[in-house]
Design a protein around this motif. Structure first.
Motif, PDB file in Angstrom:
ATOM      1  N   ILE A  26       0.835  -1.206   0.000  1.00 26.30           N
ATOM      2  CA  ILE A  26       0.000   0.000   0.000  1.00 26.30           C
ATOM      3  C   ILE A  26       0.869   1.254   0.000  1.00 26.30           C
ATOM      4  N   LEU A  27       1.919   1.251   0.822  1.00 24.09           N
ATOM      5  CA  LEU A  27       2.826   2.409   0.856  1.00 24.09           C
ATOM      6  C   LEU A  27       3.522   2.626  -0.488  1.00 24.09           C
ATOM      7  N   MET A  28       3.637   1.552  -1.274  1.00 23.11           N
ATOM      8  CA  MET A  28       4.248   1.663  -2.597  1.00 23.11           C
ATOM      9  C   MET A  28       3.207   1.940  -3.683  1.00 23.11           C
ATOM     10  N   GLY A  29       1.920   2.013  -3.282  1.00 19.91           N
ATOM     11  CA  GLY A  29       0.879   2.354  -4.244  1.00 19.91           C
ATOM     12  C   GLY A  29       0.188   1.172  -4.880  1.00 19.91           C
ATOM     13  N   GLU A  30       0.279   0.012  -4.263  1.00 17.86           N
ATOM     14  CA  GLU A  30      -0.366  -1.181  -4.808  1.00 17.86           C
ATOM     15  C   GLU A  30      -1.286  -1.787  -3.764  1.00 17.86           C
ATOM     16  N   GLY A  31      -2.379  -2.341  -4.229  1.00 14.93           N
ATOM     17  CA  GLY A  31      -3.310  -2.997  -3.330  1.00 14.93           C
ATOM     18  C   GLY A  31      -4.650  -2.301  -3.306  1.00 14.93           C
ATOM     19  N   ASP A  32      -5.339  -2.372  -2.195  1.00 15.21           N
ATOM     20  CA  ASP A  32      -6.671  -1.815  -2.034  1.00 15.21           C
ATOM     21  C   ASP A  32      -6.684  -0.324  -2.377  1.00 15.21           C
ATOM     22  N   ALA A  33      -7.539   0.019  -3.340  1.00 14.78           N
ATOM     23  CA  ALA A  33      -7.577   1.399  -3.858  1.00 14.78           C
ATOM     24  C   ALA A  33      -7.896   2.419  -2.770  1.00 14.78           C
ATOM     25  N   ASP A  34      -8.793   2.087  -1.846  1.00 17.46           N
ATOM     26  CA  ASP A  34      -9.145   3.033  -0.786  1.00 17.46           C
ATOM     27  C   ASP A  34      -7.946   3.323   0.120  1.00 17.46           C
ATOM     28  N   PHE A  35      -7.196   2.294   0.460  1.00 10.78           N
ATOM     29  CA  PHE A  35      -6.013   2.498   1.291  1.00 10.78           C
ATOM     30  C   PHE A  35      -4.921   3.230   0.510  1.00 10.78           C
ATOM     31  N   VAL A  36      -4.680   2.807  -0.718  1.00  9.86           N
ATOM     32  CA  VAL A  36      -3.648   3.433  -1.548  1.00  9.86           C
ATOM     33  C   VAL A  36      -3.921   4.929  -1.705  1.00  9.86           C
ATOM     34  N   ALA A  37      -5.200   5.294  -1.802  1.00  8.30           N
ATOM     35  CA  ALA A  37      -5.570   6.706  -1.975  1.00  8.30           C
ATOM     36  C   ALA A  37      -5.164   7.565  -0.783  1.00  8.30           C
ATOM     37  N   THR A  38      -4.921   6.956   0.364  1.00  8.20           N
ATOM     38  CA  THR A  38      -4.545   7.719   1.562  1.00  8.20           C
ATOM     39  C   THR A  38      -3.044   7.978   1.653  1.00  8.20           C
ATOM     40  N   VAL A  39      -2.273   7.459   0.702  1.00  6.30           N
ATOM     41  CA  VAL A  39      -0.819   7.594   0.733  1.00  6.30           C
ATOM     42  C   VAL A  39      -0.397   8.675  -0.262  1.00  6.30           C
ATOM     43  N   PRO A  40      -0.105   9.888   0.220  1.00  2.58           N
ATOM     44  CA  PRO A  40       0.232  10.979  -0.704  1.00  2.58           C
ATOM     45  C   PRO A  40       1.615  10.847  -1.344  1.00  2.58           C
ATOM     46  N   ASN A  41       2.570  10.309  -0.619  1.00  4.01           N
ATOM     47  CA  ASN A  41       3.940  10.150  -1.123  1.00  4.01           C
ATOM     48  C   ASN A  41       4.313   8.677  -1.052  1.00  4.01           C
ATOM     49  N   ARG A  42       4.324   8.050  -2.186  1.00  3.73           N
ATOM     50  CA  ARG A  42       4.560   6.615  -2.228  1.00  3.73           C
ATOM     51  C   ARG A  42       6.041   6.283  -2.110  1.00  3.73           C
ATOM     52  N   VAL A  43       6.292   5.164  -1.482  1.00  2.00           N
ATOM     53  CA  VAL A  43       7.651   4.667  -1.308  1.00  2.00           C
ATOM     54  C   VAL A  43       8.093   4.013  -2.613  1.00  2.00           C
ATOM     55  N   LYS A  44       9.266   4.377  -3.073  1.00  2.00           N
ATOM     56  CA  LYS A  44       9.821   3.770  -4.284  1.00  2.00           C
ATOM     57  C   LYS A  44      10.474   2.443  -3.897  1.00  2.00           C
ATOM     58  N   PRO A  45      10.164   1.368  -4.603  1.00  3.67           N
ATOM     59  CA  PRO A  45      10.751   0.067  -4.264  1.00  3.67           C
ATOM     60  C   PRO A  45      12.272   0.079  -4.194  1.00  3.67           C
ATOM     61  N   LYS A  46      12.930   0.901  -5.013  1.00  3.39           N
ATOM     62  CA  LYS A  46      14.401   0.958  -4.987  1.00  3.39           C
ATOM     63  C   LYS A  46      14.915   1.532  -3.669  1.00  3.39           C
ATOM     64  N   ASN A  47      14.035   2.185  -2.897  1.00  2.71           N
ATOM     65  CA  ASN A  47      14.418   2.773  -1.617  1.00  2.71           C
ATOM     66  C   ASN A  47      13.995   1.916  -0.427  1.00  2.71           C
ATOM     67  N   VAL A  48      13.711   0.648  -0.683  1.00  5.38           N
ATOM     68  CA  VAL A  48      13.306  -0.274   0.383  1.00  5.38           C
ATOM     69  C   VAL A  48      14.373  -1.346   0.539  1.00  5.38           C
ATOM     70  N   LEU A  49      14.733  -1.603   1.783  1.00  5.21           N
ATOM     71  CA  LEU A  49      15.634  -2.704   2.113  1.00  5.21           C
ATOM     72  C   LEU A  49      14.946  -3.578   3.153  1.00  5.21           C
ATOM     73  N   TYR A  50      14.751  -4.837   2.804  1.00  7.29           N
ATOM     74  CA  TYR A  50      14.263  -5.809   3.785  1.00  7.29           C
ATOM     75  C   TYR A  50      15.442  -6.293   4.609  1.00  7.29           C
ATOM     76  N   VAL A  51      15.254  -6.329   5.915  1.00  3.47           N
ATOM     77  CA  VAL A  51      16.265  -6.855   6.826  1.00  3.47           C
ATOM     78  C   VAL A  51      15.607  -7.953   7.666  1.00  3.47           C
ATOM     79  N   GLY A  52      16.215  -9.139   7.637  1.00  4.54           N
ATOM     80  CA  GLY A  52      15.697 -10.244   8.430  1.00  4.54           C
ATOM     81  C   GLY A  52      14.646 -11.075   7.737  1.00  4.54           C
ATOM     82  N   LEU A  53      14.349 -10.744   6.503  1.00  3.22           N
ATOM     83  CA  LEU A  53      13.326 -11.472   5.759  1.00  3.22           C
ATOM     84  C   LEU A  53      13.727 -12.934   5.630  1.00  3.22           C
TER      85      LEU A  53
END
Length: 184
Positions: A26-53
């Motif tokens: 949702i923070l990246m702009g994918e998924g439920d449209a109602d929730f996605v609509a509440t995120v004004p500045n989406r997180v770019k996937p290139k700026n995400v690092l999973y740790v411990g996955l």
């Protein structure tokens, strides 16, 4: 965005009904449209690092690969946290928002995790990825992040103190603390 978690949280309702598993998508702009609509500045996937996955489902693996999201497993960090700071430096990220889901921790070591629910039926968590990290490792990771970036946000999620929850239930049965005996 540093996502410290045993799970990637990028599913949709089609894969998993509970919305806590949808959050990063949702923070990246994918998924439920109602929730996605509440995120004004989406997180770019290139700026995400999973740790411990840890283990991921085929859907999660495909999503991570398709979006080019970086990931470090507990095994990638067994010799230290340098890969985390190296990723931040390589991306020139001066600010870090951190999501720390406690389920990244080893449930054999900590009793405040979902997987330690004393009321869960046997086998309830079979097939669900479980964390393999320690609080000491997470502390080292957070300190290393703060050495190269300003931490501008920190969410700590899924704290489930089972003994406190049970104590609260029992205390509500007592006079003055609950409805025991009714009003006089």
């Amino acid at each position: 965005m540093i996502w410290i978690d045993a799970h990637p949280d990028i599913m949709t309702a089609g894969q998993y009904p509970n919305a806590h598993a949808h959050l990063l998508a949702i923070l990246m702009g994918e998924g439920d449209a109602d929730f996605v609509a509440t995120v004004p500045n989406r997180v770019k996937p290139k700026n995400v690092l999973y740790v411990g996955l840890t283990e991921t489902t085929p859907y999660e693996t495909d999503f991570i690969t398709k979006h080019g999201i970086a990931r470090l497993s507990p095994e990638d960090l067994q010799n230290g946290v340098a890969p985390v700071t190296a990723w931040l430096k390589a991306h020139g990220l001066k600010h870090a928002a951190i999501h720390f889901d406690l389920d990244v921790l080893d449930p054999g070591l900590y009793d405040f995790l979902l997987f330690r629910n004393p009321s869960a039926r046997p086998g309830a968590f079979d097939g669900v990825a479980k964390g393999r990290m320690t609080l000491s490792q997470i502390q080292q990771i957070l300190l290393s992040i703060s050495s190269v970036s300003d931490i501008v946000g920190l969410a700590i999620t899924e704290y489930l103190p089972w003994s406190v929850i049970e104590l609260s239930r029992e205390l509500r049965k007592l006079p003055l603390l609950g409805n025991a005996g009714g009003a006089r």
